[in-house]
Design a protein around this motif. Structure first.
Motif, PDB file in Angstrom:
ATOM      1  N   VAL A 143      -5.404  -9.008   4.365  1.00  0.00           N
ATOM      2  CA  VAL A 143      -5.086  -7.893   3.491  1.00  0.00           C
ATOM      3  C   VAL A 143      -4.233  -8.496   2.744  1.00  0.00           C
ATOM      4  O   VAL A 143      -3.981  -8.054   1.541  1.00  0.00           O
ATOM      5  N   HIS A 147      -4.645  -8.475  -1.278  1.00  0.00           N
ATOM      6  CA  HIS A 147      -3.871  -7.147  -1.867  1.00  0.00           C
ATOM      7  C   HIS A 147      -2.401  -7.409  -1.962  1.00  0.00           C
ATOM      8  O   HIS A 147      -1.595  -6.290  -2.795  1.00  0.00           O
ATOM      9  N   ALA A 157      -5.157  -0.556   2.952  1.00  0.00           N
ATOM     10  CA  ALA A 157      -6.075  -1.724   3.369  1.00  0.00           C
ATOM     11  C   ALA A 157      -5.399  -1.968   4.733  1.00  0.00           C
ATOM     12  O   ALA A 157      -6.368  -2.302   5.624  1.00  0.00           O
ATOM     13  N   MET A 158      -4.195  -2.023   4.961  1.00  0.00           N
ATOM     14  CA  MET A 158      -3.562  -2.523   6.384  1.00  0.00           C
ATOM     15  C   MET A 158      -3.853  -1.545   7.203  1.00  0.00           C
ATOM     16  O   MET A 158      -4.137  -1.681   8.400  1.00  0.00           O
ATOM     17  N   ALA A 161      -7.261  -1.719   8.157  1.00  0.00           N
ATOM     18  CA  ALA A 161      -7.508  -2.987   8.834  1.00  0.00           C
ATOM     19  C   ALA A 161      -6.884  -2.433  10.379  1.00  0.00           C
ATOM     20  O   ALA A 161      -7.504  -3.170  11.510  1.00  0.00           O
TER      21      ALA A 161
END
Length: 213
Positions: A143, A147, A157-158, A161
């Motif tokens: 990530v 990003h 995104a984290m 994830a």
């Protein structure tokens, strides 16, 4: 303490309104015990109560909440494995049919993992959080490379994830994998956007989080 006084006001509303309406349901769960068909692993964040979001009756969902809605990998070393114990209880004893890992937007735990903002603090002064959030260290790297470590795109995104990691960790429990392969247990990923009030579900085929109607 005014905060608790406000809770008591809510309790009195519960006693006067909700409890009488749900009395039969409560009595049923007392007599027959709990038999939820679904477990939710959610975040401790005060804004994302699964019972409120899904508008369920008492006894319908079995919930475990922790920082960032994380499931650690299966292990047999001695220790206090609270989340693993809850998963075991739900799957082996309650025999739930589904487990939903539900992350959410603006997750402080995921943000801390992304920025590594807890890493310098000793246990008891932030170290408990750091050790827990370290579960996300491997998920953080791709990530951060793609990003960066700041901004809403990186945070989202984290958060995604973290959900995928917890699902993978669930599958490290042998009896979870066994039941999933037998078709008697389904694992799902979900993400609740606080700013939109929208639930996104993970499509296992595409790997994308898609909004529910």
């Amino acid at each position: 303490m005014p905060e608790f006084a406000e809770l008591l006001k809510g309790y009195r509303r519960f006693r006067q309104g909700v409890y009488p309406r749900q009395r039969e349901r409560f009595d049923q769960t007392v007599e027959q015990g709990q038999h939820p068909k679904l477990m939710i692993v959610g975040c401790s964040d005060s804004r994302v109560d699964p019972a409120q979001i899904f508008d369920v009756d008492p006894g319908e969902i079995f919930v475990v909440r922790n920082v960032a809605a994380l499931v650690p990998p299966f292990e047999t070393t001695p220790g206090l494995h609270g989340v693993s114990a809850a998963v075991e209880f739900a799957v082996q004893m309650l025999e739930v049919k589904q487990i939903v890992v539900m992350g959410h937007g603006r997750c402080g735990g995921c943000q801390a993992a992304l920025t590594q903002s807890f890493n310098s603090k000793p246990v008891g002064e932030g170290g408990f959080v750091a050790n827990w959030i370290d579960l996300l260290s491997d998920a953080r790297e791709p990530v951060a490379r793609k990003h960066g470590t700041t901004g809403r795109k990186a945070e989202l995104a984290m958060e995604f994830a973290a959900i995928r990691l917890s699902l993978a960790n669930l599958r490290s429990f042998p009896w979870v994998t066994e039941k999933e392969r037998a078709g008697v247990l389904k694992l799902r990923g979900a993400h609740f956007s606080i700013s939109e009030g929208v639930l996104y579900s993970l499509d296992e085929e595409t790997g994308e989080f898609l909004p529910e109607d």
